[in-house]
Design a protein around this motif. Structure first.
Motif: not given
Length: 510
Positions: A36, A65-70, A72, A84, A86, A403, A405
């Motif tokens: 993505p 990097t704050t608006k797309y998946p971890p 991309f 990334t 992650r 992040r 989470d």
């Protein structure tokens, strides 16, 4: 007729080369389609998302990097970048991939083949050598020097406190001057007062950071062909030559001081392990070239001083916003010293647990190094995605550290996140059948084989300087900010507060 034939031949060749270029990259495109990321316009890619000039490039990238998946992708010119945050990806890539990537390579006009950007065969040899100069006993011997410069910082505050409070100054340039002087003395083993044009060296470093970002952003300047004709290339070479002259000056002072010493030198074995002393000793035995010393020394002086000064400045901003945390540090410091008026020792520093947690929490929220890059030399599988060889992997530390989470309420300043019990909860990995607390959620000094060599050096320096300041002064006000959320950073090679580090101080009662 000849004109049409020539146009036909040239057009055919152009089509052939374009087709050949993209055919060789077919697997890159195939795997990239599955990852993505933002929409890419033909040729220009996602340039519309990165507008704002070179000074805003990294800010824009980090914002994405704050608006797309971890994980991309984003195309920058013709290069595939995968970002990334992650932790499992951070572990896999940084533990196995050692190529620093193009951003570092385009800095070769200044840093040459130093540890930051050296190809692996050079990096391995130099890292092995330089590791010996950053052993714990060597670093611990620097405590008196750090204490000396901490006192000089406090003397500067004492002599100018009314000026600072009437017209608050940015504390960062002041601190950088002293952390740089202490780096010259600890790593170069020279009296910093004997060195001339230190300010020229520092301003050159700052300017080079700007040029490097400009080159990374500009597709023409990234090309070696266009770069060699640019004005910025000429400016970079002037800055680089001045840096070499600066290092040559330090070497001359170092050798001169050694020639004037008597044979009875205290801690002679330890002194020989100091960074520049050791490298010069290897040069004298032809194990290391003089050119290598000229390349490694500016990097070490830069790394040992700028990020240290930035982090100290950031901690002081936090203390100006959180007086309760500042007082907790003061209580810890006074409990260690008691009623004695003396400099801090290694034993004192080892007992500064709360201050260390404050420093770590500051580096979490305000990561001094905002990102890390690696270029893959082989295909790597991350979960369901295949990252083909040649992919540039972008690790936005500034985003990883925030992040929600991984770090609940990420902008809440809480030093207790780094209590041992809390640390154990975050991302432990099994290494060699033992539980090793390698936490890839927190990487201010990077991790893996090409991590920052100066972690212990920086922590010792910061703890002594901050403890000395808090012992003698109260940070009464952070002038330009009312809370953590107000502190906006811009990102080049390092992170800096956009409005600076203006503070008001008050002398503590004796």
């Amino acid at each position: 007729m000849f004109t049409y034939i020539l146009i036909y031949i040239l057009s055919t060749l152009l089509v052939y080369f374009v087709f050949s270029y993209h055919w060789k990259r077919r697997w890159l495109y195939y795997y990239a389609m599955k990852i993505p990321g933002p929409f890419n316009f033909p040729i220009i890619g996602p340039t519309h998302l990165l507008l704002g000039g070179s000074k805003e490039l990294m800010n824009n990238l980090l914002y994405l990097t704050t608006k797309y998946p971890p994980l991309f992708k984003i195309w920058i010119q013709q290069e595939l970048y995968v970002s990334t945050t992650r932790p499992e990806d951070v572990k896999i890539i940084l533990s196995n991939e050692l190529d620093k990537g193009e951003f570092y390579k385009i800095s070769k006009d200044y840093f040459k083949e130093s540890l930051l950007i050296a190809p692996l065969h050079i990096w391995k040899d130099h890292r092995k050598i330089i590791n010996r100069t950053f052993q714990t006993n060597v670093i611990n011997s620097f405590a008196p020097i750090f204490a000396k410069y901490a006192n000089i910082v406090c003397d500067d505050l004492k002599n100018n406190i009314s000026v600072y409070n009437t017209e608050p100054k940015d504390i960062f340039p002041i601190l950088w001057k002293f952390t740089f002087a202490s780096a010259c003395e600890t790593l170069g083993d020279v009296d910093a007062n004997l060195i001339i044009e230190k300010d020229t060296f520092l301003s050159g470093l700052f300017r080079f950071e700007e040029i490097l970002t400009e080159r990374f952003y500009n597709p023409f300047l990234r090309s070696d062909f266009f770069w060699k004709f640019s004005v910025l290339k000429k400016e970079t070479m002037v800055i680089s030559e001045k840096a070499r002259d600066f290092v040559e000056q330090i070497i001359r002072i170092n050798r001169c001081s050694k020639g004037q010493q008597t044979q009875d030198v205290k801690n002679d074995a330890l002194e020989k392990r100091l960074f520049l002393n050791y490298l010069l000793e290897l040069r004298d035995t032809e194990e290391l070239t003089h050119e290598a010393i000229l390349q490694e020394t500016p990097l070490m002086l830069f790394a040992a001083s700028e990020t240290t000064a930035i982090t100290i400045s950031s901690v002081l901003l936090v203390l100006g916003l959180h007086h309760n945390i500042q007082e907790n540090i003061f209580k810890e410091v006074t409990s260690i010293l008691g009623n004695r008026d003396r400099n801090f020792t290694i034993e004192d520093v080892s007992n500064m647990d709360y201050l260390e947690r404050v420093i770590k929490e500051t580096m979490r929220i305000f990561a001094p190094i905002p990102f890390i890059l690696r270029t893959l030399d082989q295909d790597v599988t991350l979960d369901k995605y295949v990252l083909p060889a040649g992919t540039r992997v972008f690790f936005p530390i500034a985003t990883l550290h925030r992040r929600a989470d991984l770090w609940p309420d990420p902008l809440k300043f809480d030093p207790d996140r780094f209590l041992p019990g809390e640390v154990r909860k975050r991302n432990p990995f099994i290494v060699n059948q033992e539980l090793v607390l390698v936490h890839y959620t927190y990487i201010p000094f990077s991790c893996g084989a090409r991590n920052c060599i100066g972690l212990k050096y920086a922590m010792l320096s910061m703890k002594i300087i901050l403890a000395t300041i808090v012992k003698n002064y109260k940070i009464m006000e952070t002038v330009d900010y009312k809370n953590i959320e107000d502190i906006d950073y811009y990102f080049l090679l390092v992170s800096k507060a956009r409005k600076g580090y203006r503070l008001k101080f008050e002398t503590r009662n004796e």
